[in-house]
Design a protein around this motif. Structure first.
Motif, PDB file in Angstrom:
ATOM      1  N   HIS A  99      19.964  32.306   3.178  1.00  0.00           N
ATOM      2  CA  HIS A  99      20.324  31.034   3.825  1.00  0.00           C
ATOM      3  C   HIS A  99      19.064  30.423   4.448  1.00  0.00           C
ATOM      4  O   HIS A  99      18.633  30.848   5.525  1.00  0.00           O
ATOM      5  N   HIS A 101      16.706  26.477   4.832  1.00  0.00           N
ATOM      6  CA  HIS A 101      16.597  25.018   4.618  1.00  0.00           C
ATOM      7  C   HIS A 101      15.102  24.663   4.641  1.00  0.00           C
ATOM      8  O   HIS A 101      14.613  24.116   5.637  1.00  0.00           O
ATOM      9  N   ARG A 108      10.879  19.733  14.811  1.00  0.00           N
ATOM     10  CA  ARG A 108      11.619  18.805  15.690  1.00  0.00           C
ATOM     11  C   ARG A 108      11.342  19.140  17.157  1.00  0.00           C
ATOM     12  O   ARG A 108      12.166  19.767  17.836  1.00  0.00           O
ATOM     13  N   ILE A 131      19.938  16.776  12.764  1.00  0.00           N
ATOM     14  CA  ILE A 131      19.676  16.704  11.322  1.00  0.00           C
ATOM     15  C   ILE A 131      19.159  15.317  10.913  1.00  0.00           C
ATOM     16  O   ILE A 131      18.213  15.188  10.149  1.00  0.00           O
ATOM     17  N   TYR A 171      18.077  17.431   3.775  1.00  0.00           N
ATOM     18  CA  TYR A 171      17.431  16.547   4.746  1.00  0.00           C
ATOM     19  C   TYR A 171      17.017  15.231   4.098  1.00  0.00           C
ATOM     20  O   TYR A 171      16.111  14.553   4.568  1.00  0.00           O
ATOM     21  N   HIS A 204      25.428  17.798   4.467  1.00  0.00           N
ATOM     22  CA  HIS A 204      24.866  18.424   5.671  1.00  0.00           C
ATOM     23  C   HIS A 204      25.338  17.661   6.902  1.00  0.00           C
ATOM     24  O   HIS A 204      25.763  18.241   7.892  1.00  0.00           O
ATOM     25  N   PHE A 241      28.431  21.685   5.349  1.00  0.00           N
ATOM     26  CA  PHE A 241      28.482  21.997   6.781  1.00  0.00           C
ATOM     27  C   PHE A 241      29.872  21.569   7.255  1.00  0.00           C
ATOM     28  O   PHE A 241      30.142  20.394   7.449  1.00  0.00           O
ATOM     29  N   HIS A 269      28.662  26.415   5.545  1.00  0.00           N
ATOM     30  CA  HIS A 269      28.428  26.674   6.963  1.00  0.00           C
ATOM     31  C   HIS A 269      29.795  26.529   7.632  1.00  0.00           C
ATOM     32  O   HIS A 269      30.392  25.445   7.567  1.00  0.00           O
ATOM     33  N   GLN A 272      30.416  27.418  13.152  1.00  0.00           N
ATOM     34  CA  GLN A 272      29.196  27.515  13.966  1.00  0.00           C
ATOM     35  C   GLN A 272      29.462  27.020  15.390  1.00  0.00           C
ATOM     36  O   GLN A 272      29.140  27.699  16.362  1.00  0.00           O
ATOM     37  N   HIS A 291      27.242  31.581   9.338  1.00  0.00           N
ATOM     38  CA  HIS A 291      27.305  31.395  10.808  1.00  0.00           C
ATOM     39  C   HIS A 291      28.440  32.253  11.372  1.00  0.00           C
ATOM     40  O   HIS A 291      28.189  33.243  12.018  1.00  0.00           O
ATOM     41  N   ASN A 345      15.052  26.584   9.383  1.00  0.00           N
ATOM     42  CA  ASN A 345      15.202  25.123   9.387  1.00  0.00           C
ATOM     43  C   ASN A 345      14.529  24.562  10.641  1.00  0.00           C
ATOM     44  O   ASN A 345      14.268  25.303  11.576  1.00  0.00           O
ATOM     45  N   GLY A 347      15.561  22.499  12.961  1.00  0.00           N
ATOM     46  CA  GLY A 347      16.346  22.136  14.138  1.00  0.00           C
ATOM     47  C   GLY A 347      16.838  23.318  14.929  1.00  0.00           C
ATOM     48  O   GLY A 347      16.761  23.338  16.169  1.00  0.00           O
ATOM     49  N   THR A 348      17.354  24.323  14.224  1.00  0.00           N
ATOM     50  CA  THR A 348      18.042  25.391  14.953  1.00  0.00           C
ATOM     51  C   THR A 348      17.454  26.776  14.731  1.00  0.00           C
ATOM     52  O   THR A 348      17.815  27.709  15.450  1.00  0.00           O
TER      53      THR A 348
HETATM   54  O1  NIG Z   1      22.355  26.033   9.733  1.00  0.00           O
HETATM   55  N1  NIG Z   1      24.474  23.850  10.790  1.00  0.00           N
HETATM   56  C1  NIG Z   1      23.920  23.100  10.040  1.00  0.00           C
HETATM   57  N2  NIG Z   1      22.684  23.230   9.547  1.00  0.00           N
HETATM   58  C2  NIG Z   1      21.605  23.904  10.174  1.00  0.00           C
HETATM   59  C3  NIG Z   1      21.020  23.080  11.250  1.00  0.00           C
HETATM   60  C4  NIG Z   1      20.211  22.068  10.681  1.00  0.00           C
HETATM   61  C5  NIG Z   1      19.432  21.228  11.642  1.00  0.00           C
HETATM   62  O2  NIG Z   1      19.721  21.140  12.845  1.00  0.00           O
HETATM   63  O3  NIG Z   1      18.493  20.655  11.114  1.00  0.00           O
HETATM   64  C6  NIG Z   1      21.997  25.286  10.613  1.00  0.00           C
HETATM   65  O4  NIG Z   1      21.934  25.667  11.788  1.00  0.00           O
END
Ligand code: NIG
Ligand code: FE
Length: 445
Positions: A99, A101, A108, A131, A171, A204, A241, A269, A272, A291, A345, A347-348
């Motif tokens: 998993h 991205h 970010r 995102i 993205y 997403h 997602f 996903h 979460q 998740h 990824n 973001g997270t």
């Molecule tokens: O797996 N949950 C959705 N997608 C990503 C987060 C992606 C992002 O914030 O860019 C995840 O945590």
């Protein structure tokens, strides 16, 4: 980006392995569940012979060097086999990061700071972060630039012992930029000796230009993105997602149905940020639900009867500063097959390190080191439907191995924030790393 060709496949004989974790479990087909998750199939003082990118045999070093067939094979291929003296270190199957991205252009950092100041995932997204803030970079980038980001990530993953990677788009969120992202994954994969499995994650989030019109956006995913990705053979899986801030159950079902009608397998996903009912999605036979922070007892007992893998990504919980982690013990004890992945990824979860994900699994989710290793190898392979080729060290499987500069496998998740991986072998191609840990007798090849 430099246009490297894939390095040549090598043949190798690894000897004097202190602990060889084969992950072989004869007579137990299917993803590992319950107590089977901690069976590592350990051989002490072991050897492995790889020829032409495949594992051909393993055993103790003494037996291997005495075996007439092995001796004859080594003699016949003398100049073509690299002998690697592992000097008592640990060798295991290369990690399967099921998993990630990796198609994004910039970290970010504003979200990072906002979160530290106390903003939630939802608040950051509502303020234009999340995102959606990664879309502009990907939409404006050339395919070659995206591919160069992906190859950088793949190379760093190699350095941490990963040999198979699932890579999602997600993205871009226009037809053109999702296909460009998948093409970038394909281009990067063609330069990397490891194995890449591409996933279309057009679902997403709903991009700004479709705000309030999510049904139309789902039409775009179902009627354009999926058919194009399938006909151009750019993706193996379709991901969604599915959450209260993303796509609904009904939308997820539509997208899964479209994927199935174009011959693509599915994963999602789920759970979460909120509990998402899973039962009605199981009829699409998803390879994995990822998740799984929130899951009800009923879905748990259904999952225990399916081969759909629950892929846990504790890097996201760590990076979001969450106190709660997915309840791995509850899942494992219920008989659900559990895998671990980085969720790399911007973001997270900006980590490429499977040992880091494993360390978090041990300290925060109370998985044992043995369970974390099986979840990061053989069950990751099941989560990608590649268990016939990946995830364990058995004759006939791909020569995907990681050599760690440790004497005991439990050290792999124990040493966190440092990289003890010394060498990675991907489909027979050897990638060495200078570790500088100063343990006596670095691998000699
Ligand atoms: O797996 N949950 C959705 N997608 C990503 C987060 C992606 C992002 O914030 O860019 C995840 O945590
Ligand atoms: Fe993710």
């Amino acid at each position: 980006m430099t246009k490297n060709r894939k390095p040549r496949t090598e043949s190798a004989l690894l000897i004097n392995i202190g602990q060889l974790l084969t992950l072989a479990l004869p007579g137990k087909p299917g993803p590992r569940r319950g107590p089977d998750l901690k069976q590592l199939g350990i051989i002490q003082d072991a050897a492995v012979l790889c020829l032409g990118g495949k594992i051909v045999s393993f055993g103790t070093t003494k037996d291997a060097l005495r075996d007439p067939w092995v001796r004859k094979t080594i003699r016949k291929n003398r100049n073509r086999i690299t002998e690697i003296d592992c000097t008592g270190k640990v060798v295991l199957p290369g990690f399967v990061d099921s998993h990630t991205h990796p198609v994004f252009t910039t970290p970010r950092l504003v979200d990072f700071e906002k979160r530290i100041e106390g903003a939630s995932y939802e608040e950051i997204a509502a303020a234009g972060g999340g995102i959606r803030s990664s879309l502009e970079g990907v939409r404006n980038a050339k395919q070659a630039e995206l591919a160069s980001h992906v190859i950088d990530a793949l190379q760093q993953m190699t350095a941490h012992g990963t040999t198979t990677v699932e890579a999602k788009s997600g993205y871009g969120l226009t037809l053109e930029s999702e296909l460009k992202s998948l093409e970038a994954i394909r281009d990067a994969a063609s330069q990397w000796p490891g194995t890449v499995v591409a996933t279309l994650l057009g679902a997403h989030t709903v991009p700004k230009e479709f705000a309030g019109r999510s049904a139309q956006y789902v039409d775009l995913v179902c009627n354009e993105m999926i058919p194009n990705a399938a006909s151009q053979r750019l993706a193996h899986f379709v991901d969604v997602f599915h959450d209260k801030v993303a796509f609904s159950l009904e939308e997820t079902q539509r997208i899964f149905a479209a994927a199935a009608s174009h011959g693509l397998a599915v994963r999602a996903h789920v759970g979460q940020l909120s509990e998402t009912p899973l039962e009605s999605l199981l009829r699409f036979n998803p390879a994995s639900f990822d998740h799984m922070d929130h899951v009800n007892d009923r879905d748990l007992s259904l999952l225990a009867k399916h081969d759909t893998v629950a892929t846990l990504v504790p890097g996201a919980n760590y990076f979001l500063g969450m106190k709660e982690y997915p309840n791995a013990r509850r899942l494992i004890d219920a008989g659900v097959p559990v895998a671990l992945a980085t969720d790399y990824n911007p973001g997270t979860s900006p980590t490429l390190s499977m040992p880091m994900a494993m360390s978090l699994a041990c300290t925060q989710m109370k998985m044992s080191p043995a369970e974390a290793i099986a979840a990061a190898t053989i069950n990751g392979a099941w989560a990608l439907r590649l268990a016939d080729r990946k995830g364990s060290i058995e004759p006939g499987k791909d020569a995907d191995l990681a050599i760690f500069d440790v004497a005991d496998y439990r050290e792999i998740p124990y040493w966190f924030g440092v990289n003890r991986c010394e060498m990675t072998i991907m489909n027979g191609t050897i990638s060495r790393r200078v570790t500088g840990h100063g343990r006596a007798g670095a691998c000699r090849a």
